[in-house]
Design a protein around this motif. Structure first.
Motif, mmCIF file in Angstrom:
data_model
loop_
_atom_site.group_PDB
_atom_site.id
_atom_site.type_symbol
_atom_site.label_atom_id
_atom_site.label_comp_id
_atom_site.label_asym_id
_atom_site.label_seq_id
_atom_site.Cartn_x
_atom_site.Cartn_y
_atom_site.Cartn_z
ATOM 1 N N LYS A 187 3.334 13.113 6.413
ATOM 2 C CA LYS A 187 4.564 12.948 6.908
ATOM 3 C C LYS A 187 4.789 12.775 8.380
ATOM 4 C CE LYS A 187 9.212 15.194 6.782
ATOM 5 N NZ LYS A 187 9.880 16.393 6.458
ATOM 6 N N ALA A 188 4.205 13.626 9.031
ATOM 7 C CA ALA A 188 4.100 13.571 10.545
ATOM 8 C C ALA A 188 3.568 12.259 11.004
ATOM 9 C CB ALA A 188 3.191 14.996 11.032
ATOM 10 N N GLU A 189 2.386 12.045 10.596
ATOM 11 C CA GLU A 189 1.939 10.553 11.109
ATOM 12 C C GLU A 189 2.732 9.546 10.705
ATOM 13 O OE1 GLU A 189 -0.593 10.869 13.089
ATOM 14 O OE2 GLU A 189 -1.223 12.872 12.624
ATOM 15 N N LEU A 190 3.349 9.487 9.641
ATOM 16 C CA LEU A 190 4.410 8.307 9.498
ATOM 17 C C LEU A 190 5.587 8.467 10.458
ATOM 18 C CD1 LEU A 190 4.501 8.480 5.672
ATOM 19 C CD2 LEU A 190 3.235 6.704 6.806
ATOM 20 N N GLN A 191 5.998 9.570 10.573
ATOM 21 C CA GLN A 191 7.455 9.699 11.551
ATOM 22 C C GLN A 191 6.701 9.262 13.007
ATOM 23 O OE1 GLN A 191 8.001 14.030 11.033
ATOM 24 N NE2 GLN A 191 9.604 13.516 9.597
ATOM 25 N N ASP A 192 5.617 9.657 13.324
ATOM 26 C CA ASP A 192 5.173 9.209 14.731
ATOM 27 C C ASP A 192 4.838 7.609 14.713
ATOM 28 O OD1 ASP A 192 4.932 11.705 15.947
ATOM 29 O OD2 ASP A 192 2.823 12.004 15.440
ATOM 30 N N PHE A 200 0.759 -1.172 0.082
ATOM 31 C CA PHE A 200 0.095 -0.170 0.043
ATOM 32 C C PHE A 200 0.922 1.287 0.095
ATOM 33 C CE2 PHE A 200 -2.373 3.051 2.596
ATOM 34 C CZ PHE A 200 -3.318 3.520 1.559
ATOM 35 N N PHE A 201 1.952 1.337 0.827
ATOM 36 C CA PHE A 201 2.787 2.354 0.819
ATOM 37 C C PHE A 201 3.629 2.599 -0.458
ATOM 38 C CE2 PHE A 201 2.464 2.091 5.845
ATOM 39 C CZ PHE A 201 1.437 3.109 5.856
ATOM 40 N N LEU A 214 8.935 -1.424 7.525
ATOM 41 C CA LEU A 214 9.559 -0.250 7.823
ATOM 42 C C LEU A 214 10.249 0.167 6.790
ATOM 43 C CD1 LEU A 214 11.248 -1.204 11.277
ATOM 44 C CD2 LEU A 214 9.159 0.364 10.981
ATOM 45 N N PRO A 215 10.958 -0.788 5.988
ATOM 46 C CA PRO A 215 11.639 0.064 4.653
ATOM 47 C C PRO A 215 10.732 0.706 3.626
ATOM 48 C CG PRO A 215 12.154 -2.377 4.993
ATOM 49 C CD PRO A 215 11.054 -2.127 5.879
ATOM 50 N N ALA A 216 9.410 0.217 3.632
ATOM 51 C CA ALA A 216 8.655 0.907 2.710
ATOM 52 C C ALA A 216 8.243 2.244 3.226
ATOM 53 C CB ALA A 216 7.219 0.171 2.474
ATOM 54 N N ILE A 217 8.125 2.359 4.650
ATOM 55 C CA ILE A 217 7.670 3.541 5.403
ATOM 56 C C ILE A 217 8.726 4.481 5.092
ATOM 57 C CG2 ILE A 217 6.990 4.762 7.445
ATOM 58 C CD1 ILE A 217 5.784 2.110 7.985
ATOM 59 N N SER A 218 9.935 3.980 5.486
ATOM 60 C CA SER A 218 11.216 4.979 5.322
ATOM 61 C C SER A 218 11.435 5.576 4.070
ATOM 62 C CB SER A 218 12.530 4.172 5.698
ATOM 63 O OG SER A 218 12.419 3.852 7.183
ATOM 64 N N HIS A 219 11.325 4.581 3.007
ATOM 65 C CA HIS A 219 11.313 5.278 1.571
ATOM 66 C C HIS A 219 10.416 6.101 1.146
ATOM 67 C CE1 HIS A 219 11.616 5.126 -3.008
ATOM 68 N NE2 HIS A 219 12.907 4.608 -2.764
ATOM 69 N N LEU A 220 9.047 5.966 1.740
ATOM 70 C CA LEU A 220 8.009 6.770 1.379
ATOM 71 C C LEU A 220 8.162 8.261 2.004
ATOM 72 C CD1 LEU A 220 5.187 7.559 0.363
ATOM 73 C CD2 LEU A 220 4.334 6.479 2.202
#
Length: 886
Positions: free
Chosen positions: A615-620, A159-160, A585-591
């Motif tokens: 972006k703020a929610e992904l970092q949280d 999804f990400f 985690l890799p997909a979130i970090s790349h996003l």
């Protein structure tokens, strides 16, 4: 002329014998008491079925029974309104709840879910408007790349990565099925609530389609419960079973599913529960207040106990009469018990206060009892007789509840009086005299002086007051035609109960309102023709019949569905299940890196805001994941995947299943749907929806009148409310007219004096006039509940008029002022006890009970004003033998 000459010698002999043999009298009464109590317990029941309390043989009731016979599955049902934050959760909860209730054969006869069945899941797309279906087709065409890819990567990383590719794609939104800011805002909100302890689901149905039919967040289950009419709440067991099942369908990690219980049975159950609680609290309040009033009136604990015991004995014997006469009490006739308390205790008060006065004049105890019996019996018997006439006048009415109330309350007056005259003298013989507590100095408390002071003040200004009363009566006569009526049962109930809140919410939507009319037609072609005519009426929004379940424009719609099927290119009808993501985690970090790269290039304000929040929610999300211990971080990420993608397989399965739709004929419609629109006897049902809110009485009348102009035998809730209102008002007008005329004739035949008759009727007529005017000024409409107050006030007003005129006729021979007599004090304290019996009801949460308490309290106030102020004024002007002692 005074009251009719009763056999004073017979009363005197009975009094002497009874007080000489008190134990024999009490033993005989005890034997009868045991028999009466046993018979009452074994033979008297309560029937809380309210379907035929009003005009059971009237045409509108016959039409209703005809409808019920044709379609019994729609009668006496619970309507369960299932609601949640997402359409997908609502649907799944509805299916699970329906399954649980269907398995409970002990509490439910049938369970029907209108839209959640295999037929509609396969053919539901055919029931969309053609424009909505075209919009869905266009959306699915745009979503095809996204659906094709997510079906291969059904996990968070997939999804990400799709969002990641969409941000870097040359196409505006890449493979996404909708505007990127819309999706990002919804995902951000879902992530925020999840990480802050909330339960939420992202609705893919709302993302993919805008059709209200597909994205409805509420659903309905129609349940026919089993009833136990021996209980105060006949559907209590079934409703408890529903609430238990609702708890079972709740998921700890998903949003709450709310199930509101309403419908005809749900409304009645909440009403009965509220009435039970409110009446119990008011009764407890009344008992305490009445006890206090009796103690103040008597200043004797023993006289108070004697009165309460006499009242209790009378209630038991009255219950036995009810068991013989009607066998079952309904929700209206049960009020005869309240009537007995209010009017029955007055007899004991008159007797005890006269007895206390006799003792105060140093009369021997036995002579005081016998003298009280001889002097009070004629007037009390006449009061009971005239009051009973007023109550009996309600027997021939079409309002069955009040008809039975008139029979029971009228007869119970004689029973209570008989118990008073038989038991109370014996009890007064046995209990201690306590002369030291009895007044013998002519001194009275300030509360006892209240009637006297008020009356003496008015008597000095008799003529001006009489003129003022005449003016007020004219004003009241002008106000009375403005009396409001509100016979919508919904407005009588506690507005804060679950069933009322849900019902009102349904009525606000023209598509879900239960306030519809029904017409039965025997022929199919006539049904179609009548449906067209009804649909053209100004007050009608739409009509529905069996023929509306055959979709229109099927050829064009099937072509659109086939086109969607080909566009999607998915051979299977089952969307792949979600896969647990081993490491998102890799997909979130790349996003996050992609967002940092594209954000400076964005110029659209909404897009910048959406990306920044996302972006703020992904970092949280990464922070939350990193601070959790193993294996809780994996559980947490699985929850995030469920929140974001959990509804997608269900939505796609339903959509793909809808691609199997085929041409639908009437023969294809399932029997559980057909039987609700075509009866086994061949009756076609047309349901007619109003264009306006039927809480407005004018709109209700217009809607009914318009439909009945085409089909006079139309039925359903609006007509039941409307016709019941007219029947009840007509019944009360008839009964009150009969009662007033009959009471006046009886009084005239007994007293043989037109002046006395008119004076006795004065408190009754004026109090009724002023009470009705007061309801206008206080904006208290007359309804099914408070209209019962009228016969109770009728009896109370007649009693007071008889007592007061008799004392006025004999006041010249009495040394004390009549307002210090036992009769005046008994009327005063009787009014206090009666009003206190009902005053507590005015604070009930049940609007009907509260209005009844208010109307009765206002009525008693005006009766006392008429008795203690207006009647003496008129008497002074009309009765020449009234001395200056007044």
């Amino acid at each position: 002329m005074s009251f009719p000459s009763f056999n004073a010698g017979l009363l005197s002999r009975w009094g002497r014998w009874s007080i000489a043999h008190p134990l024999i009298v009490l033993f005989v009464v005890s034997v009868f008491l045991v028999v009466a109590f046993s018979y009452t317990v074994n033979n008297l029941s309560i029937n809380t079925d309210t379907t035929e309390l009003v005009a059971p043989d009237a045409p509108f009731q016959q039409n209703s029974r005809k409808f019920e016979k044709a379609f019994p599955q729609d009668m006496r049902t619970l309507l369960l309104v299932v609601e949640s934050d997402t359409p997908e959760l609502t649907k799944s909860a509805t299916q699970r709840l329906s399954r649980l209730l269907s398995a409970d054969k002990g509490n439910f006869d049938s369970v029907y879910t209108p839209n959640e069945n295999a037929f509609f899941r396969r053919n539901g797309l055919l029931y969309l408007d053609k424009a909505d279906l075209q919009d869905l087709s266009a959306t699915m065409s745009e979503a095809q790349p996204f659906i094709g890819r997510i079906s291969q990567e059904t996990h968070l990383s997939g999804f990400f990565s799709i969002i990641d590719d969409a941000l870097t794609s040359s196409d505006e939104n890449g493979s996404l099925p909708l505007d990127l800011p819309v999706l990002l805002n919804k995902v951000s909100k879902a992530l925020h609530e999840t990480m802050n302890g909330g339960n939420v689901l992202l609705s893919w149905e709302e993302l993919i389609t805008t059709s209200e039919k597909l994205t409805a967040k509420n659903n309905f289950i129609i349940v026919r419960p089993k009833f136990d009419y021996a209980k105060i709440r006949p559907a209590e067991s079934a409703i408890d079973a529903v609430r238990k099942a609702v708890l079972e369908i709740q998921e700890a990690d998903l949003p709450e599913v709310k199930v509101r219980i309403t419908g005809e049975v749900g409304l009645e159950d909440d009403e009965l529960a509220g009435m039970s609680t409110g009446t119990f609290n008011a009764s407890l309040f009344s008992v305490v207040v009445v006890l206090g009033i009796l103690l103040i009136a008597y200043r004797s604990v023993f006289l108070t106990l004697a009165t309460l015991i006499t009242l209790a004995l009378g209630m038991v014997f009255c219950g036995a009469f009810a068991a013989v006469a009607v066998k079952e009490l309904n929700l209206i006739s049960i009020a005869f018990a309240v009537s007995n308390i209010g009017l029955g205790v007055e007899y004991a008060i008159h007797f005890c206060l006269r007895y206390r006065d006799n003792l105060g004049h140093h009369i021997h105890k036995d002579r005081a009892i016998i003298g009280t019996l001889v002097s009070t019996s004629p007037s009390l018997l006449l009061c009971a007789g005239t009051t009973a006439i007023g109550l009996y006048a309600f027997i021939p009415t079409d309002y069955q509840g009040v008809s039975e109330l008139g029979l029971l309350a009228g007869t119970s007056l004689f029973i209570c009086l008989l118990v008073t005259l038989i038991v109370l003298p014996v009890m007064l013989k046995i209990i201690p005299t306590q002369i030291k507590h009895l007044p013998n100095t002519g001194k009275y408390s300030s509360i006892e002086h209240l009637p006297e002071k008020l009356a003496l003040l008015t008597l000095h200004h008799a003529k001006p007051i009489a003129i003022a009363v005449g003016i007020l009566a004219v004003i009241a006569s002008i106000l009375v035609p403005q009396v409001e009526t509100d016979f919508n049962p919904l407005n009588l109930r506690d507005p804060n109960t679950e069933s009322v809140v849900a019902f009102r919410k349904l009525t606000q939507d023209k598509d879900t309102t239960p306030m519809t009319l029904t017409v039965l037609v025997k022929d199919a072609e006539k049904t179609k023709a009548l449906q067209q005519k009804l649909g053209k009426l100004a007050s009608v929004d739409k009509t529905v019949s069996l023929f509306d379940f055959q979709p229109t424009e099927q050829e064009e719609k099937l072509a659109l569905i086939e086109e969607m099927d080909l566009t999607m290119g998915i051979q299977t009808r089952e969307f792949p299940a979600l896969k647990m993501d081993d490491n998102p985690l890799p997909a979130i970090s790349h996003l996050l890196k992609t967002i940092d790269a594209v954000l400076p290039k964005k110029t659209d304000g909404q897009e910048i805001a959406a990306l920044t929040a996302f972006k703020a929610e992904l970092q949280d999300l990464l922070l939350e994941y990193g601070t959790r211990l193993q294996p809780y971080n994996r559980v947490f990420m699985d929850k995030v995947q469920t929140v974001l993608l959990g509804t997608l397989p269900q939505v796609m399965d339903e959509l793909l299943g809808g691609f199997d739709a085929g041409e639908v004929t009437l023969a294809d419609i399932p029997s559980d749907i057909t039987e609700r629109w075509l009866s086994k006897d061949g009756w076609y049902r047309i349901q007619i929806y109003p264009k306006k809110d039927l809480n407005d009485l004018g709109d209700l009348e217009n809607f009914i009148t318009d439909v009945q102009s085409l089909e006079p035998e139309a039925t359903d809730l609006p007509i039941l409310y409307w016709e019941s209102m007219k029947a009840v008002i007509g019944a009360f007008k008839q009964a009150i007219t009969i009662a007033l005329i009959t009471i006046a004739l009886v009084l005239f035949s007994i007293r043989r004096n037109l002046t006395d008759t008119l004076l006795i009727m004065t408190p009754l007529v004026l109090a009724g006039l002023f009470t009705m005017a007061s309801t206008v000024l206080t904006h208290t409409p007359i309804n099914f509940a408070n209209i019962i107050a009228l016969p109770l006030l009728l009896g109370f007003g007649v009693d007071n008029g008889i007592h007061m005129v008799e004392k006025l006729r004999h006041s010249v021979s009495e040394e004390q002022n009549i307002y210090q007599s036992s009769t005046a004090r008994a009327m005063f304290y009787g009014a206090l006890t009666t009003s206190s019996s009902f005053a507590g009801l005015a604070f009930s949460s049940h609007q009907g009970i509260a209005s009844m308490g208010l109307v009765i309290t206002m009525g008693i106030f005006w009766i006392m004003v008429s008795t203690f102020v207006i009647l003496p004024v008129f008497s002074k002007l009309l009765l020449k033998d009234i001395g200056p002692g007044l």
